[in-house]
Design an enzyme around this catalytic site. Sequence first.
Site, PDB file in Angstrom:
ATOM      1  N   ASN A 101     -12.879  23.527 -14.645  1.00  0.00           N
ATOM      2  CA  ASN A 101     -12.243  22.408 -13.945  1.00  0.00           C
ATOM      3  C   ASN A 101     -13.036  22.010 -12.714  1.00  0.00           C
ATOM      4  OD1 ASN A 101     -10.325  22.759 -15.862  1.00  0.00           O
ATOM      5  ND2 ASN A 101      -8.846  23.782 -14.518  1.00  0.00           N
ATOM      6  N   TYR A 111     -15.029   8.764 -11.414  1.00  0.00           N
ATOM      7  CA  TYR A 111     -14.870   9.962 -10.586  1.00  0.00           C
ATOM      8  C   TYR A 111     -14.195   9.646  -9.246  1.00  0.00           C
ATOM      9  CZ  TYR A 111     -17.135  12.669 -14.127  1.00  0.00           C
ATOM     10  OH  TYR A 111     -17.396  13.293 -15.324  1.00  0.00           O
ATOM     11  N   CYS A 155     -28.244   7.964   1.087  1.00  0.00           N
ATOM     12  CA  CYS A 155     -28.196   9.424   1.087  1.00  0.00           C
ATOM     13  C   CYS A 155     -28.675   9.970   2.429  1.00  0.00           C
ATOM     14  CB  CYS A 155     -29.067   9.935  -0.056  1.00  0.00           C
ATOM     15  SG  CYS A 155     -29.285  11.693  -0.005  1.00  0.00           S
ATOM     16  N   HIS A 198     -18.648  23.584 -14.356  1.00  0.00           N
ATOM     17  CA  HIS A 198     -18.877  22.166 -14.655  1.00  0.00           C
ATOM     18  C   HIS A 198     -18.915  21.294 -13.398  1.00  0.00           C
ATOM     19  CE1 HIS A 198     -17.376  22.697 -19.093  1.00  0.00           C
ATOM     20  NE2 HIS A 198     -18.608  23.122 -18.909  1.00  0.00           N
ATOM     21  N   GLY A 239      -5.636  27.857 -20.855  1.00  0.00           N
ATOM     22  CA  GLY A 239      -5.572  26.390 -20.845  1.00  0.00           C
ATOM     23  C   GLY A 239      -6.868  25.684 -21.171  1.00  0.00           C
ATOM     24  N   ALA A 288       1.113  27.701 -18.835  1.00  0.00           N
ATOM     25  CA  ALA A 288       0.421  28.705 -18.026  1.00  0.00           C
ATOM     26  C   ALA A 288       1.231  29.076 -16.784  1.00  0.00           C
ATOM     27  CB  ALA A 288      -0.962  28.188 -17.622  1.00  0.00           C
TER      28      ALA A 288
HETATM   29  C1  BJW Z   1      -2.123  24.079 -21.548  1.00  0.00           C
HETATM   30  C2  BJW Z   1      -1.178  23.440 -20.742  1.00  0.00           C
HETATM   31  C3  BJW Z   1      -0.340  24.271 -19.967  1.00  0.00           C
HETATM   32  C4  BJW Z   1      -2.323  21.909 -21.763  1.00  0.00           C
HETATM   33  N1  BJW Z   1      -0.463  25.600 -20.041  1.00  0.00           N
HETATM   34  N2  BJW Z   1      -2.223  25.399 -21.604  1.00  0.00           N
HETATM   35  C5  BJW Z   1     -22.863  21.537 -31.168  1.00  0.00           C
HETATM   36  C6  BJW Z   1     -22.586  22.897 -31.124  1.00  0.00           C
HETATM   37  C7  BJW Z   1     -22.550  23.577 -29.914  1.00  0.00           C
HETATM   38  C8  BJW Z   1     -22.783  22.915 -28.724  1.00  0.00           C
HETATM   39  C9  BJW Z   1     -23.063  21.573 -28.773  1.00  0.00           C
HETATM   40  C10 BJW Z   1     -23.105  20.890 -29.971  1.00  0.00           C
HETATM   41  N3  BJW Z   1     -23.404  19.600 -29.707  1.00  0.00           N
HETATM   42  C11 BJW Z   1     -23.530  19.457 -28.363  1.00  0.00           C
HETATM   43  C12 BJW Z   1     -23.324  20.653 -27.787  1.00  0.00           C
HETATM   44  C13 BJW Z   1     -23.336  20.971 -26.343  1.00  0.00           C
HETATM   45  C14 BJW Z   1     -22.177  20.346 -25.595  1.00  0.00           C
HETATM   46  C15 BJW Z   1     -20.866  20.589 -26.347  1.00  0.00           C
HETATM   47  O1  BJW Z   1     -20.241  21.627 -26.239  1.00  0.00           O
HETATM   48  N4  BJW Z   1     -20.399  19.609 -27.080  1.00  0.00           N
HETATM   49  C16 BJW Z   1     -19.173  19.783 -27.875  1.00  0.00           C
HETATM   50  C17 BJW Z   1     -18.353  18.524 -27.796  1.00  0.00           C
HETATM   51  C18 BJW Z   1     -19.548  20.230 -29.256  1.00  0.00           C
HETATM   52  N5  BJW Z   1     -22.134  21.024 -24.306  1.00  0.00           N
HETATM   53  C19 BJW Z   1     -22.873  20.613 -23.292  1.00  0.00           C
HETATM   54  O2  BJW Z   1     -23.581  19.633 -23.360  1.00  0.00           O
HETATM   55  C20 BJW Z   1     -22.859  21.484 -22.056  1.00  0.00           C
HETATM   56  N6  BJW Z   1     -24.178  21.819 -21.690  1.00  0.00           N
HETATM   57  C21 BJW Z   1     -24.971  22.550 -22.516  1.00  0.00           C
HETATM   58  O3  BJW Z   1     -24.602  22.930 -23.603  1.00  0.00           O
HETATM   59  O4  BJW Z   1     -26.198  22.822 -21.963  1.00  0.00           O
HETATM   60  C22 BJW Z   1     -27.170  23.468 -22.785  1.00  0.00           C
HETATM   61  C23 BJW Z   1     -27.038  24.948 -22.905  1.00  0.00           C
HETATM   62  C24 BJW Z   1     -27.840  25.592 -23.799  1.00  0.00           C
HETATM   63  C25 BJW Z   1     -27.745  26.950 -23.962  1.00  0.00           C
HETATM   64  C26 BJW Z   1     -26.863  27.695 -23.215  1.00  0.00           C
HETATM   65  C27 BJW Z   1     -26.089  27.060 -22.329  1.00  0.00           C
HETATM   66  C28 BJW Z   1     -26.177  25.691 -22.178  1.00  0.00           C
HETATM   67  C29 BJW Z   1     -22.236  20.731 -20.894  1.00  0.00           C
HETATM   68  C30 BJW Z   1     -20.778  20.502 -21.078  1.00  0.00           C
HETATM   69  C31 BJW Z   1     -20.222  19.621 -19.971  1.00  0.00           C
HETATM   70  C32 BJW Z   1     -18.742  19.378 -20.127  1.00  0.00           C
HETATM   71  N7  BJW Z   1     -18.340  18.383 -19.229  1.00  0.00           N
HETATM   72  C33 BJW Z   1     -16.936  17.968 -19.201  1.00  0.00           C
HETATM   73  C34 BJW Z   1     -16.801  16.702 -18.313  1.00  0.00           C
HETATM   74  C35 BJW Z   1     -17.304  16.899 -16.934  1.00  0.00           C
HETATM   75  C36 BJW Z   1     -16.250  17.417 -16.007  1.00  0.00           C
HETATM   76  C37 BJW Z   1     -15.163  16.408 -15.743  1.00  0.00           C
HETATM   77  O5  BJW Z   1     -15.399  15.195 -15.742  1.00  0.00           O
HETATM   78  O6  BJW Z   1     -14.032  16.864 -15.482  1.00  0.00           O
HETATM   79  O7  BJW Z   1     -16.113  19.058 -18.747  1.00  0.00           O
HETATM   80  S1  BJW Z   1     -16.255  17.589 -20.811  1.00  0.00           S
HETATM   81  C38 BJW Z   1     -14.645  18.185 -20.463  1.00  0.00           C
HETATM   82  O8  BJW Z   1     -14.360  19.222 -21.440  1.00  0.00           O
HETATM   83  C39 BJW Z   1     -14.722  18.846 -19.089  1.00  0.00           C
HETATM   84  C40 BJW Z   1     -13.993  20.142 -19.354  1.00  0.00           C
HETATM   85  O9  BJW Z   1     -14.354  21.101 -18.402  1.00  0.00           O
HETATM   86  C41 BJW Z   1     -14.377  20.491 -20.765  1.00  0.00           C
HETATM   87  C42 BJW Z   1     -13.450  21.453 -21.446  1.00  0.00           C
HETATM   88  O10 BJW Z   1     -12.182  20.883 -21.633  1.00  0.00           O
HETATM   89  P1  BJW Z   1     -10.869  21.808 -21.528  1.00  0.00           P
HETATM   90  O11 BJW Z   1     -10.748  22.330 -20.158  1.00  0.00           O
HETATM   91  O12 BJW Z   1     -10.852  22.774 -22.626  1.00  0.00           O
HETATM   92  O13 BJW Z   1      -9.714  20.682 -21.688  1.00  0.00           O
HETATM   93  P2  BJW Z   1      -9.003  20.158 -23.021  1.00  0.00           P
HETATM   94  O14 BJW Z   1      -8.274  18.915 -22.647  1.00  0.00           O
HETATM   95  O15 BJW Z   1      -9.940  20.077 -24.149  1.00  0.00           O
HETATM   96  O16 BJW Z   1      -7.950  21.309 -23.381  1.00  0.00           O
HETATM   97  C43 BJW Z   1      -6.834  21.601 -22.566  1.00  0.00           C
HETATM   98  C44 BJW Z   1      -6.100  22.777 -23.198  1.00  0.00           C
HETATM   99  O17 BJW Z   1      -5.047  23.163 -22.343  1.00  0.00           O
HETATM  100  C45 BJW Z   1      -5.467  22.453 -24.570  1.00  0.00           C
HETATM  101  O18 BJW Z   1      -5.797  23.497 -25.472  1.00  0.00           O
HETATM  102  C46 BJW Z   1      -3.966  22.431 -24.285  1.00  0.00           C
HETATM  103  O19 BJW Z   1      -3.193  22.912 -25.380  1.00  0.00           O
HETATM  104  C47 BJW Z   1      -3.869  23.376 -23.108  1.00  0.00           C
HETATM  105  N8  BJW Z   1      -2.750  23.099 -22.211  1.00  0.00           N
HETATM  106  N9  BJW Z   1      -1.250  22.089 -20.917  1.00  0.00           N
HETATM  107  C48 BJW Z   1      -1.360  26.140 -20.885  1.00  0.00           C
HETATM  108  N10 BJW Z   1       0.656  23.738 -19.163  1.00  0.00           N
END
Ligand code: BJW
Length: 240
Positions: A98, A56, A142, A115, A182, A226
């Site tokens: 983000n 980070y 801290c 997030h 995105g 985008a």
């Molecule tokens: C463009 C472009 C351009 C590129 N123009 N487009 C099974 C089923 C369901 C859920 C789960 C499961 N097993 C586990 C879970 C839960 C888990 C989860 O979802 N896991 C999956 C992998 C299945 N989720 C969690 O644990 C979350 N918490 C949770 O669920 O709590 C319990 C709860 C219970 C009940 C209700 C609610 C909650 C927490 C998730 C934390 C995510 N953290 C991260 C990292 C931390 C932040 C960081 O370091 O930055 O967050 S992971 C990472 O992925 C980051 C992002 O925010 C997140 C999403 O990614 P994003 O933004 O979609 O990026 P990409 O790279 O995947 O996609 C980019 C897109 O842009 C692409 O489509 C490109 O095509 C496009 N693109 N250029 C337009 N110019």
Amino acid sequence: MTHYKSIVVLTGAGISAESGIQTFRASDGLWEEHRIDEVATPEGFKKNPALVQQFYNARRDALLHERIAANPAHMALAQLEREWLTRPGHQFLLITQNIDDLHERAGSEKLIHMHGELLKMRCELSQQVFTIHHDIGGDDICACCGEKGRLRPHIVWFGEMPLKLEQIYRALANCDLFLSVGTSGNVYPAAGFAQEAKQADAYTVEINLEPTKQNDLFDKHFYGKAGETLPAFVDSLLSR
Ligand code: BJW
């Protein structure tokens, strides 16, 4: 022509890609270079805090580099919020996955970082949140509890609860236009927001380079960068 009143926008890493910030799941994305379980889980942080802080710290350094700036897509959403909210009875909420601050730099205010935020750290004991523009080290003391090693990035890792979900679901239940920009639709609960919006009878629009996992949940798609497609879509909304 439909007249929308309440807009919810969800953004993901793709909106910041044209600003020079790496996405996660592309072939040159962050998850190709780092193991998710090592750098983005509470277990990974417990096992090797130095590695996680380094991950980070490096991203914070990169974000604060002078070449990084908000792009036309961030600007378009800030303009949409500003002009939309001058219309009586109209509502707007921007939810971003983000952790960068490019929406703020563009001028967005009705904004939730579900997030967390890269420019914030948190005391694990008191949960107090501090703004930071420097590295966090293991020996840092801290300011609130006076202890060493209690500061962590203010980031939602896998297995942790995203922020402000109550407010988010309330907005989704009341929106009539949902716009997703995105995001790959891989990570829940954000990946379920389009479904929530559909249940509220909202019109759903997706902007992405390519079809995503949530493809079928959208009434309309704009494929392209985008920074190019979003300003045109915002113009069309504001000219109604
Ligand atoms: C463009 C472009 C351009 C590129 N123009 N487009 C099974 C089923 C369901 C859920 C789960 C499961 N097993 C586990 C879970 C839960 C888990 C989860 O979802 N896991 C999956 C992998 C299945 N989720 C969690 O644990 C979350 N918490 C949770 O669920 O709590 C319990 C709860 C219970 C009940 C209700 C609610 C909650 C927490 C998730 C934390 C995510 N953290 C991260 C990292 C931390 C932040 C960081 O370091 O930055 O967050 S992971 C990472 O992925 C980051 C992002 O925010 C997140 C999403 O990614 P994003 O933004 O979609 O990026 P990409 O790279 O995947 O996609 C980019 C897109 O842009 C692409 O489509 C490109 O095509 C496009 N693109 N250029 C337009 N110019």
